[in-house]
Design an enzyme around this catalytic site. Structure first.
Site, PDB file in Angstrom:
ATOM      1  N   ASP A   1      25.341  16.704  35.097  1.00 32.62           N
ATOM      2  CA  ASP A   1      25.709  17.291  33.916  1.00 32.62           C
ATOM      3  C   ASP A   1      26.315  17.469  32.904  1.00 32.62           C
ATOM      4  O   ASP A   1      26.911  18.020  32.079  1.00 32.62           O
ATOM      5  CB  ASP A   1      25.248  19.103  33.837  1.00 32.62           C
ATOM      6  CG  ASP A   1      24.467  19.497  32.478  1.00 32.62           C
ATOM      7  OD1 ASP A   1      24.250  18.684  31.630  1.00 32.62           O
ATOM      8  OD2 ASP A   1      25.154  20.654  32.428  1.00 32.62           O
TER       9      ASP A   1
ATOM     10  N   ALA B   1      32.314  31.795  25.516  1.00 30.06           N
ATOM     11  CA  ALA B   1      31.818  31.872  25.454  1.00 30.06           C
ATOM     12  C   ALA B   1      30.428  32.251  26.840  1.00 30.06           C
ATOM     13  O   ALA B   1      30.619  32.855  27.204  1.00 30.06           O
ATOM     14  CB  ALA B   1      31.653  29.795  25.534  1.00 30.06           C
ATOM     15  N   GLU B   2      28.654  31.152  26.140  1.00 31.20           N
ATOM     16  CA  GLU B   2      28.117  31.849  26.564  1.00 31.20           C
ATOM     17  C   GLU B   2      26.857  30.629  27.045  1.00 31.20           C
ATOM     18  O   GLU B   2      26.878  29.746  25.699  1.00 31.20           O
ATOM     19  CB  GLU B   2      26.952  33.188  25.720  1.00 31.20           C
ATOM     20  CG  GLU B   2      27.695  34.595  26.051  1.00 31.20           C
ATOM     21  CD  GLU B   2      26.767  35.145  25.420  1.00 31.20           C
ATOM     22  OE1 GLU B   2      25.662  34.974  25.541  1.00 31.20           O
ATOM     23  OE2 GLU B   2      26.964  36.481  25.647  1.00 31.20           O
ATOM     24  N   GLY B   3      27.544  30.288  27.643  1.00 31.59           N
ATOM     25  CA  GLY B   3      26.347  28.867  28.486  1.00 31.59           C
ATOM     26  C   GLY B   3      25.093  29.315  28.718  1.00 31.59           C
ATOM     27  O   GLY B   3      24.498  30.385  27.538  1.00 31.59           O
ATOM     28  N   CYS B   4      24.314  28.266  29.354  1.00 29.90           N
ATOM     29  CA  CYS B   4      22.863  28.945  29.719  1.00 29.90           C
ATOM     30  C   CYS B   4      22.747  30.030  30.426  1.00 29.90           C
ATOM     31  O   CYS B   4      21.582  30.063  30.677  1.00 29.90           O
ATOM     32  CB  CYS B   4      21.703  27.879  29.731  1.00 29.90           C
ATOM     33  SG  CYS B   4      21.800  26.329  28.741  1.00 29.90           S
TER      34      CYS B   4
ATOM     35  N   ALA C   1      25.856  31.400  31.865  1.00 33.74           N
ATOM     36  CA  ALA C   1      26.999  31.841  32.178  1.00 33.74           C
ATOM     37  C   ALA C   1      27.127  32.437  31.259  1.00 33.74           C
ATOM     38  O   ALA C   1      26.956  32.248  30.658  1.00 33.74           O
ATOM     39  CB  ALA C   1      28.191  30.951  33.668  1.00 33.74           C
ATOM     40  N   LYS C   2      28.318  33.735  31.017  1.00 37.32           N
ATOM     41  CA  LYS C   2      28.555  34.179  30.727  1.00 37.32           C
ATOM     42  C   LYS C   2      30.065  33.547  30.698  1.00 37.32           C
ATOM     43  O   LYS C   2      30.800  33.809  32.256  1.00 37.32           O
ATOM     44  CB  LYS C   2      29.246  36.183  30.433  1.00 37.32           C
ATOM     45  CG  LYS C   2      27.537  36.150  29.574  1.00 37.32           C
ATOM     46  CD  LYS C   2      27.172  37.677  28.986  1.00 37.32           C
ATOM     47  CE  LYS C   2      26.292  38.096  29.063  1.00 37.32           C
ATOM     48  NZ  LYS C   2      26.055  39.101  28.300  1.00 37.32           N
ATOM     49  N   ILE C   3      31.158  33.604  30.005  1.00 33.02           N
ATOM     50  CA  ILE C   3      32.623  32.878  30.692  1.00 33.02           C
ATOM     51  C   ILE C   3      33.675  34.153  29.323  1.00 33.02           C
ATOM     52  O   ILE C   3      33.786  33.912  28.571  1.00 33.02           O
ATOM     53  CB  ILE C   3      32.832  31.553  29.208  1.00 33.02           C
ATOM     54  CG1 ILE C   3      32.216  30.610  30.549  1.00 33.02           C
ATOM     55  CG2 ILE C   3      33.920  30.767  30.078  1.00 33.02           C
ATOM     56  CD1 ILE C   3      32.054  30.317  32.103  1.00 33.02           C
TER      57      ILE C   3
ATOM     58  N   LYS D   1      33.942  32.978  35.367  1.00 31.92           N
ATOM     59  CA  LYS D   1      32.173  33.178  35.283  1.00 31.92           C
ATOM     60  C   LYS D   1      31.408  33.937  36.096  1.00 31.92           C
ATOM     61  O   LYS D   1      31.833  33.614  36.580  1.00 31.92           O
ATOM     62  CB  LYS D   1      32.748  31.336  35.635  1.00 31.92           C
ATOM     63  CG  LYS D   1      30.233  30.761  35.172  1.00 31.92           C
ATOM     64  CD  LYS D   1      31.012  29.101  35.637  1.00 31.92           C
ATOM     65  CE  LYS D   1      28.819  28.599  35.320  1.00 31.92           C
ATOM     66  NZ  LYS D   1      29.331  27.380  35.242  1.00 31.92           N
TER      67      LYS D   1
HETATM   68  N1  LIG Z   1      38.063  27.770  31.999  1.00 35.55           N
HETATM   69  C1  LIG Z   1      37.122  27.893  30.556  1.00 35.55           C
HETATM   70  N2  LIG Z   1      38.037  27.854  29.830  1.00 35.55           N
HETATM   71  C2  LIG Z   1      38.132  27.695  28.279  1.00 35.55           C
HETATM   72  N3  LIG Z   1      37.023  27.735  28.491  1.00 35.55           N
HETATM   73  C3  LIG Z   1      35.430  27.894  29.267  1.00 35.55           C
HETATM   74  C4  LIG Z   1      36.257  27.763  30.490  1.00 35.55           C
HETATM   75  N4  LIG Z   1      34.888  26.930  31.166  1.00 35.55           N
HETATM   76  C5  LIG Z   1      34.157  27.403  30.422  1.00 35.55           C
HETATM   77  N5  LIG Z   1      34.454  27.137  28.717  1.00 35.55           N
HETATM   78  C6  LIG Z   1      33.451  27.512  28.117  1.00 35.55           C
HETATM   79  O1  LIG Z   1      32.207  28.003  28.121  1.00 35.55           O
HETATM   80  C7  LIG Z   1      31.281  26.832  28.282  1.00 35.55           C
HETATM   81  C8  LIG Z   1      30.125  27.057  29.615  1.00 35.55           C
HETATM   82  O2  LIG Z   1      30.473  27.087  30.687  1.00 35.55           O
HETATM   83  P1  LIG Z   1      29.701  26.457  31.549  1.00 35.55           P
HETATM   84  O3  LIG Z   1      29.160  24.886  31.123  1.00 35.55           O
HETATM   85  O4  LIG Z   1      30.430  27.171  33.157  1.00 35.55           O
HETATM   86  O5  LIG Z   1      28.601  27.304  31.795  1.00 35.55           O
HETATM   87  P2  LIG Z   1      26.940  27.003  32.090  1.00 35.55           P
HETATM   88  O6  LIG Z   1      26.141  28.655  31.498  1.00 35.55           O
HETATM   89  O7  LIG Z   1      27.097  26.657  33.510  1.00 35.55           O
HETATM   90  O8  LIG Z   1      26.830  25.906  30.668  1.00 35.55           O
HETATM   91  P3  LIG Z   1      25.801  25.340  30.514  1.00 35.55           P
HETATM   92  O9  LIG Z   1      24.848  26.143  29.317  1.00 35.55           O
HETATM   93  O10 LIG Z   1      25.929  24.232  30.189  1.00 35.55           O
HETATM   94  O11 LIG Z   1      24.580  25.618  31.755  1.00 35.55           O
HETATM   95  C9  LIG Z   1      31.799  25.769  28.284  1.00 35.55           C
HETATM   96  O12 LIG Z   1      30.660  24.316  27.473  1.00 35.55           O
HETATM   97  C10 LIG Z   1      32.735  25.476  27.226  1.00 35.55           C
HETATM   98  O13 LIG Z   1      33.319  25.808  26.025  1.00 35.55           O
END
Ligand SMILES: Nc1ncnc2c1ncn2[C@@H]1O[C@H](COP(=O)(O)OP(=O)(O)OP(=O)(O)O)[C@@H](O)[C@H]1O
Length: 429
Positions: A199, A86-89, A91-93, A108
């Site tokens: 959040d 996934a790509e959050g706002c 981070a790349k996961i 992350k």
């Molecule tokens: N350990 C994990 N295992 C599987 N999927 C994960 C994991 N960590 C994160 N994800 C997926 O990645 C998405 C984004 O992760 P995360 O919320 O940590 O990133 P972010 O960029 O901080 O997000 P946001 O957009 O909420 O700020 C999560 O909503 C989830 O769908």
């Protein structure tokens, strides 16, 4: 047993096989600094011990964000990337295979332009220190910088997040009760240490069992000590923001309270039970649905708001308490446990739960749409992410058949309108 997969109760840093010391051959980020990986390990060993024995409310050493440094390493030196999850706002996961230990973990990776080193360390610290709670995602003692990313390692959630598991009609009441009890425990634990998650949303709860018997809270990027002055988080769903945050004056900071998590927890329960959100924004002046609920919650009317009529009288009482406008009177997250033996949905209501009747309102919530589209589309998201986005939008009853040119125009309008206030969305320590 693989050290990555040790249970939390037995996981000690000294036993965590792949820790920053194992990255010791890599050059330190600052070559003139002492071997910071050593101090990192020491500091954490002490703090875990203190955290476990520390029952006082202020969380003790938990709030002391360590002055760490992290080594530099290219991801592919030790890891094979299996999947971009996934790509959050921010981070790349990635799901990755760690070759030396022959095990899969999640990395992350947060772009250095989207976070400061201090903020990264803060997120890593809280993620790691809270890991021993069974309903909080385990993070490992592994952090490094790779090209333009700060990276840390976590366990893998095989069934994604709650947003991806929620259909338009919501989940069965028994599943929601199970999720509620686990999250109430995780958040109650954080609150007992005076930490506010800030959040809480469907995407920040990860699923480890298809029957929802094991879910875990994740993403501690906004986590803050209670009582700290903070600014609004911009990159989140407005539907989930509590009224006191909505009402806070633009660009002005406010004191962060655990009651904000209670509110978001309440909105999450509503979303899980119905597949909808109760209102577009908890703004009683401009949002008729919230105005109707507030009137009911404050007992200025006995008329149950239409979108709450599907709940049992007993659970309506719970909603009134957890979605209480007044932060002083708002229930704690643990209050939900009092309602576990009650019926939550009114069995007399036979109408379909899956009506997407807030489409008109929600579709005009351009910030929410744009935050997601901007985040995912502009980063060449994978098809999988697009599917997930569509599913997520439908969960929130947002229009999914948007004209892409209109969307792009809105994104640019939104970006330009945000530029002025950029940088205000992250609190100081
Ligand atoms: N350990 C994990 N295992 C599987 N999927 C994960 C994991 N960590 C994160 N994800 C997926 O990645 C998405 C984004 O992760 P995360 O919320 O940590 O990133 P972010 O960029 O901080 O997000 P946001 O957009 O909420 O700020 C999560 O909503 C989830 O769908």
């Amino acid at each position: 047993m693989c050290k990555y997969h040790q249970t939390k109760s037995t996981m000690k840093l000294s036993e965590t096989k792949l820790d920053t010391n194992q990255l010791s051959n890599r050059s330190s980020l600052k070559s003139n600094t002492p071997k910071r990986s050593d101090s990192c390990k020491l500091s954490y060993r002490n703090s875990v011990k203190s955290l476990k024995s520390n029952s006082n409310k202020d969380g003790g050493i938990l709030h002391q964000i360590p002055d760490l440094d992290v080594p530099y390493m290219e991801i592919n030196k030790e890891y094979d990337i299996l999947k971009n999850i996934a790509e959050g706002c921010f981070a790349k996961i990635y799901l990755v295979h760690h070759r030396p230990i022959k095990t899969n973990v999640v990395l992350k990776a947060i772009h250095t332009e989207l976070t400061s080193f201090k903020e990264f360390i803060k997120e890593f610290h809280y993620s790691y220190q809270l890991s021993h709670h069974p309903n909080i995602l385990s993070s490992y003692n592994v952090a490094f910088q790779s090209n333009d990313y700060f990276v840390f390692a976590q366990e893998y959630a095989p069934y994604g997040d709650l947003a991806a598991n929620l259909g338009p009609g919501g989940l069965h009441e028994s599943s929601v009760k199970s999720i509620a009890s686990q999250l109430s425990s995780a958040l109650g634990f954080m609150h007992s240490k005076s930490l506010v998650h800030r959040d809480i949303k469907l995407e920040n709860v990860l699923v480890f069992a298809l029957d929802f018997s094991r879910v875990k809270l994740c993403d501690f990027g906004a986590t803050t000590k209670e009582g700290t002055l903070v600014a609004k988080i911009k990159h989140t769903w407005k539907n989930f923001l509590p009224p006191e945050v909505i009402e806070s004056v633009k660009h002005e900071r406010f004191i962060c309270r655990t009651s904000a998590d209670s509110w978001q927890f309440g909105i999450m329960l509503y979303s899980l039970l119905t597949g909808n959100v109760p209102w577009r924004k908890a703004d009683w002046v401009n949002d008729a649905k919230y105005a109707a609920f507030k009137k009911y919650e404050e007992r200025k009317t006995t008329k149950i708001p239409e979108n709450f009529s599907k709940f049992s009288p007993r659970f309506l009482r719970a909603f009134r308490k957890i979605l209480c406008h007044n932060t002083e009177d708002r229930a704690k997250v643990t209050e939900v446990m009092k309602y576990m033996k009650d019926k939550w949905m009114d069995s007399k209501i036979t109408t379909s739960k899956s009506t997407g009747n807030i489409l008109g309102q929600a579709a005009s919530d351009q910030d929410s749409i744009c935050v997601y589209l901007n985040n995912r589309e502009s980063k060449n998201s994978l098809d999988e992410n697009k599917t997930r986005l569509r599913r997520l939008m439908s969960t929130y009853c947002l229009e999914t058949s948007l004209d892409q040119n209109v969307v792009k125009k809105r994104i640019w309008e939104w970006i330009l309108s945000c530029e002025e206030g950029h940088g205000d969305d992250v609190e100081g320590y």
